[in-house]
Design an enzyme around this catalytic site. Sequence first.
Site, PDB file in Angstrom:
ATOM      1  N   CYS A 243      26.129  34.114  44.582  1.00  0.00           N
ATOM      2  CA  CYS A 243      27.496  34.462  45.009  1.00  0.00           C
ATOM      3  C   CYS A 243      27.737  35.892  44.541  1.00  0.00           C
ATOM      4  O   CYS A 243      28.433  36.122  43.556  1.00  0.00           O
ATOM      5  CB  CYS A 243      28.514  33.511  44.407  1.00  0.00           C
ATOM      6  SG  CYS A 243      28.009  31.771  44.392  1.00  0.00           S
ATOM      7  N   ALA A 244      27.166  36.881  45.229  1.00  0.00           N
ATOM      8  CA  ALA A 244      26.893  38.167  44.606  1.00  0.00           C
ATOM      9  C   ALA A 244      28.016  39.195  44.650  1.00  0.00           C
ATOM     10  O   ALA A 244      28.125  40.003  43.727  1.00  0.00           O
ATOM     11  CB  ALA A 244      25.635  38.781  45.232  1.00  0.00           C
ATOM     12  N   GLU A 270      25.738  36.625  49.903  1.00  0.00           N
ATOM     13  CA  GLU A 270      27.190  36.725  50.023  1.00  0.00           C
ATOM     14  C   GLU A 270      27.595  36.237  51.409  1.00  0.00           C
ATOM     15  O   GLU A 270      27.229  36.834  52.419  1.00  0.00           O
ATOM     16  CB  GLU A 270      27.671  38.160  49.808  1.00  0.00           C
ATOM     17  CG  GLU A 270      29.156  38.347  49.988  1.00  0.00           C
ATOM     18  CD  GLU A 270      29.981  37.342  49.193  1.00  0.00           C
ATOM     19  OE1 GLU A 270      30.847  36.664  49.815  1.00  0.00           O
ATOM     20  OE2 GLU A 270      29.784  37.237  47.975  1.00  0.00           O
ATOM     21  N   CYS A 418      35.636  33.062  35.889  1.00  0.00           N
ATOM     22  CA  CYS A 418      36.703  33.746  35.145  1.00  0.00           C
ATOM     23  C   CYS A 418      37.906  32.808  35.104  1.00  0.00           C
ATOM     24  O   CYS A 418      39.023  33.187  35.434  1.00  0.00           O
ATOM     25  CB  CYS A 418      37.050  35.096  35.771  1.00  0.00           C
ATOM     26  SG  CYS A 418      37.282  35.081  37.544  1.00  0.00           S
TER      27      CYS A 418
END
Length: 529
Positions: A243-244, A270, A418
């Site tokens: 998931c770049a 992606e 995150c």
Amino acid sequence: MSLYYDAATVLTSGPQDGSLRSRVYGNKLNLKSKPAHLYALISETVKFNHFVKEIIDNAAFLSEEPKLTPILSLLLVHDHCFAKGGIAAPAGHSLRQAIERHKARLQAEFTKARLRRKCATLDALKECLLRENPPTHRSQPRWIRINTLKSRLADQLATTFKGYRSDATLGEVAQSPATVKVLAIDQTVPDVLALPPYSDFTKTQAYKNGEIILQDKASCFPAYLLAGSLEERGTIRDCMDGCAAPGNKTSHLATFVVETDHPGSIYACERDRQRSQVLKRMMDKSGAKNVTVFAGQDFLSIDPQDVRFKNVTHLLLDPSCSGSGIIGREDIPTLALPEDPKGQKTRIASTTRTPKKRKRDQEEPKVEVSSAEPLDAEETKDISLDRTRLQRLAALQTRIVEHALAFPAALRVTYSTCSVHVEENEGVVSRVIDSEVARSRGWRVLRRDDQVAGLRDWRHRGINGSATDTGEDSTLTQEELEGCIRCHPGDEEGTMGFFVCAFARPSQREGQAVKHSSQTSESWEGFAD
């Protein structure tokens, strides 16, 4: 010309439209302007909001310009005073003319306001204004990673950061204004620096050349944990970033891969084609020549048995998440508006329309992209999170990790978010460890003692669901929780909220040793202490 109308739309839309970055880059508001130009205009106007308001109020011209609203006047006068090219509109455009009709009055008020602050130059004025009204929404240092594909820490300390005192503490750096030349060399991840929060390095040659990259310290953990020690990097063949975009972690991983004896390829997936273009630009800028970008490629649709990926030993996964760990620097700013003699409402219904006189083939005026362009941006915070969406995210995240564990030659996988939610973090790890693919192939959480130096000593580890208000619990052992790494937003470490965990399995050589051992004793039931 829609730039200023679009900026007003972003600033006056409802809270349900998300953060500043999601409004600008998410294309939910049918904006016509280039996102980078729009983001730059808004962010730079916010910096000098009170000063521009002072000039407009003292010039007292809004009553004479029926087309100007307070917000439009702030945006336009900002560019008139501070932008290198002035207002980004043709000379005959009605908005530009509305400002230039009062050019002499505005210039006089600008000069008086500058002299009151005893500033001889524009740069001195900018520094003074930032001291006058320091932004209050950023509470962490400005983290910068030295891109070792193009430069070295010593070289940057002697050039870009020449004259900076490098023995400062993190607390001292975080409390310093941008004008103070201090930095802290990070002790957790190599080649990472902490600078004062509002330091702007986007105009430096090092940034333009890709020698330094704006990247939160926590965001540097996954690639460093995945690569491991210098000795462990000998097991790396090919890598995959599932998931770049935007590519910070990918380019960081590339710095470790080139250090190996037999540098392999990095496959970067992606699924979003627009974000794929950002990823490609990031790879070009960083000099990561060993990266192959799969634009529009969903990682879950890749066949682990594909012969192209037979040597993929290390996989980095940073899938979409709630972004709940991101600190509030992306919130919509609150502007102090000029006095409105016309009594107009703040919300501007007409700002979603482009003026009719604009020719269809007329190009958008060139705008100088400032420090606000978030090429190095990470995940965007979702302020409209609900529990159902959190569960869907966790289910997708689990599928992505399990898919990575199925690659035949895979030896190590890192999973990061995150997010601060247990459901997306320890909860996902727990479900993955209990999965069939993990059990059948001998995958386990990489133990703390086996982690690379720096991260091994990081004190914030995994937590149980009972320690949060999510209602989510995990079945991880204490050793597995110790293997999970957490960062807490707003604490003394100066990072955003973040989570990373590595999964490891024995290499073929280790597996053969285990198999031989099992022939002379009871069947192997996993790794012992």
